[in-house]
Enzyme design. Structure first.
Site, PDB file in Angstrom:
ATOM      1  N   HIS A 240     -33.255 -18.457  11.328  1.00 32.42           N
ATOM      2  CA  HIS A 240     -34.466 -19.290  11.458  1.00 32.42           C
ATOM      3  C   HIS A 240     -35.658 -18.738  10.670  1.00 32.42           C
ATOM      4  O   HIS A 240     -36.458 -19.493  10.151  1.00 32.42           O
ATOM      5  CB  HIS A 240     -34.851 -19.493  12.942  1.00 32.42           C
ATOM      6  N   ASP A 241     -35.764 -17.405  10.568  1.00 30.84           N
ATOM      7  CA  ASP A 241     -36.922 -16.826   9.875  1.00 30.84           C
ATOM      8  C   ASP A 241     -36.592 -16.284   8.492  1.00 30.84           C
ATOM      9  O   ASP A 241     -37.334 -15.453   7.953  1.00 30.84           O
ATOM     10  CB  ASP A 241     -37.525 -15.692  10.729  1.00 30.84           C
ATOM     11  N   LYS A 244     -39.045 -15.842   5.624  1.00 31.29           N
ATOM     12  CA  LYS A 244     -40.063 -14.782   5.571  1.00 31.29           C
ATOM     13  C   LYS A 244     -39.828 -13.819   4.410  1.00 31.29           C
ATOM     14  O   LYS A 244     -40.723 -13.094   3.992  1.00 31.29           O
ATOM     15  CB  LYS A 244     -40.104 -14.019   6.896  1.00 31.29           C
ATOM     16  N   HIS A 269     -43.244 -20.147   5.733  1.00 27.32           N
ATOM     17  CA  HIS A 269     -41.897 -19.552   5.814  1.00 27.32           C
ATOM     18  C   HIS A 269     -40.822 -20.560   6.246  1.00 27.32           C
ATOM     19  O   HIS A 269     -39.691 -20.451   5.794  1.00 27.32           O
ATOM     20  CB  HIS A 269     -41.887 -18.261   6.655  1.00 27.32           C
ATOM     21  N   HIS A 293     -38.299 -24.936  13.292  1.00 32.38           N
ATOM     22  CA  HIS A 293     -38.402 -24.143  14.525  1.00 32.38           C
ATOM     23  C   HIS A 293     -39.838 -23.883  14.954  1.00 32.38           C
ATOM     24  O   HIS A 293     -40.069 -23.346  16.035  1.00 32.38           O
ATOM     25  CB  HIS A 293     -37.592 -22.831  14.404  1.00 32.38           C
ATOM     26  N   HIS A 294     -40.823 -24.270  14.115  1.00 32.51           N
ATOM     27  CA  HIS A 294     -42.224 -24.146  14.565  1.00 32.51           C
ATOM     28  C   HIS A 294     -42.875 -25.494  14.836  1.00 32.51           C
ATOM     29  O   HIS A 294     -44.081 -25.569  15.061  1.00 32.51           O
ATOM     30  CB  HIS A 294     -43.049 -23.350  13.541  1.00 32.51           C
TER      31      HIS A 294
HETATM   32 FE   LIG Z   1     -40.521 -18.402  12.437  1.00 33.66          FE
END
Ligand SMILES: [Fe+2]
Length: 383
Positions: A240-241, A244, A269, A293-294
């Protein structure tokens, strides 16, 4: 043949079948019986012509009855030739040779009876014409039996061939399955390493990504999602991240409040992650999780301000998983919460998080019913 010999008193006999070899038809001896000498196999193939008694009978379909045959003038008689004590020494003998055929009249083979005697020591007698007549009626019966036996033999050969092919197919299937398993392992390892690399870039948060996989799997299963979906989210959630990795390290690792510009960069991101992951069809779910996801249930999230069901369900699941884990962990800006505290924040919110606006209420309810699993996963995979 034994029956024919008993009926006629023949001391020896042979059965030959018509075979096709090299575009020609041949007679092949398949059985020999002899009461006075041990059968000896020699000439096994005889051409279908008048050069031998058996060849003549097979080529014409006639019955041959000779009282005083002698080698080599009248050609070979298998049963005699093969039983001869001294090869090359010929003696006169009586022969009755008759064909057997199928219903279409095609000759399938011949039976040759040799040396009619009344006893083992008795003189050689000629075969009587009625002996040939005794045998004539069973001609087709023998023919049918031979045809059937050949058919059974052919089927057995085909079955053996099929069994062999099946074994080869099964072995290849196993090889392919083995290769697929290796490919799958390599794929899972690659994305694990990718997720880990992103995690290291963002101050290593230990087993965070693995725990998010497991929380997401529990939520998907308890929500009643299909098995494929549950398996996919179990390896997709950790990515998910991943976006970044593309965020400026100075921004990512900055302690303290971000400036407006830095915040905008940081909040990109999800899109960076989507750009990385969308390139593989196997990572379709991971890509939509990374992108969404945000987002928040009430439409106040980012980057696209999606609302409610517009947010892919996989992303809605990962939101709960990700937030729970962040609450349990200590971060530069907060201390770690125990399970009960984290559970309360997810279900009722706190001064930093509006639970009702953030999460899909259906998924929050599944969390509420299965929150103990989250605590178990946290403990099992705690750094
Ligand atoms: Fe995130």
């Amino acid at each position: 043949m034994l029956k024919a010999r008993r009926m006629t008193g023949a001391e020896a006999g042979s059965v030959s079948l018509v075979r096709r070899r090299g575009g020609r038809r041949w007679l092949e001896v398949v059985s020999i019986q002899n009461d006075t000498a041990r059968p000896r196999r020699s000439a096994v193939l005889t051409s279908l012509d008048a050069k031998s008694i058996s060849g003549y009978v097979a080529s014409t379909g006639e019955v041959v009855n000779i009282a005083d045959a002698a080698e080599p003038a009248l050609g070979r008689t298998h049963a005699f030739d093969m039983a001869a004590d001294q090869p090359g020494t010929y003696r006169s003998h009586s022969v009755l040779c008759f064909p057997f055929s199928n219903l279409e009249g095609e000759v399938l083979g011949i039976i040759q009876l040799v040396n009619r005697r009344t006893g083992t020591e008795g003189p050689i007698l000629p075969f009587a014409p009625e002996h040939a007549e005794l045998i004539r009626p069973i001609d087709h019966v023998i023919g049918r039996a031979v045809e059937r036996a050949e058919m059974v033999e052919r089927i057995a050969r085909q079955n053996a061939k099929l069994r062999l092919q099946n074994r080869e197919l099964e072995s290849r299937r196993r090889q392919v399955a083995g290769l697929q398993a290796q490919t799958e392992d390599a794929f899972l390892l690659s994305i694990r390493l990718l997720a880990k690399a992103a995690d290291l870039h963002d101050d290593d948060t230990g087993n965070h990504i693995q725990r998010v996989n497991e929380y997401s799997y529990v939520l998907a299963s308890k929500l009643g999602m299909p098995e494929d979906f549950c398996d996919e989210i179990r390896y997709s959630a950790q990515l998910h991240d991943v976006g970044k990795m593309s965020v400026d390290a100075a921004v990512l690792k900055k302690r303290g409040k971000l400036t407006e510009t830095e915040r905008i960069e940081m909040d990109r991101h999800p899109e960076y992650g989507y750009q990385i992951l969308r390139q593989s069809p196997r990572l379709g779910m991971a890509a939509e999780i990374a992108l969404c996801h945000h987002e928040k249930w009430d439409g106040t999230g980012y980057p696209n301000r999606l609302k409610g069901d517009e947010i892919p369900i996989a992303a809605r699941i990962v939101q709960v998983a990700d937030v729970y884990d962040a609450l349990r962990d200590s971060r530069p800006y907060k201390k770690d919460f125990d399970h009960d505290h984290a559970r309360r924040v997810i279900l009722s919110g706190d001064d930093r998080l509006d639970a009702a606006g953030h999460f899909d209420p259906r998924i929050a309810a599944v969390f509420a019913a299965n929150h103990a699993d989250f605590d178990r996963i946290w403990r099992e995979l705690h750094d």
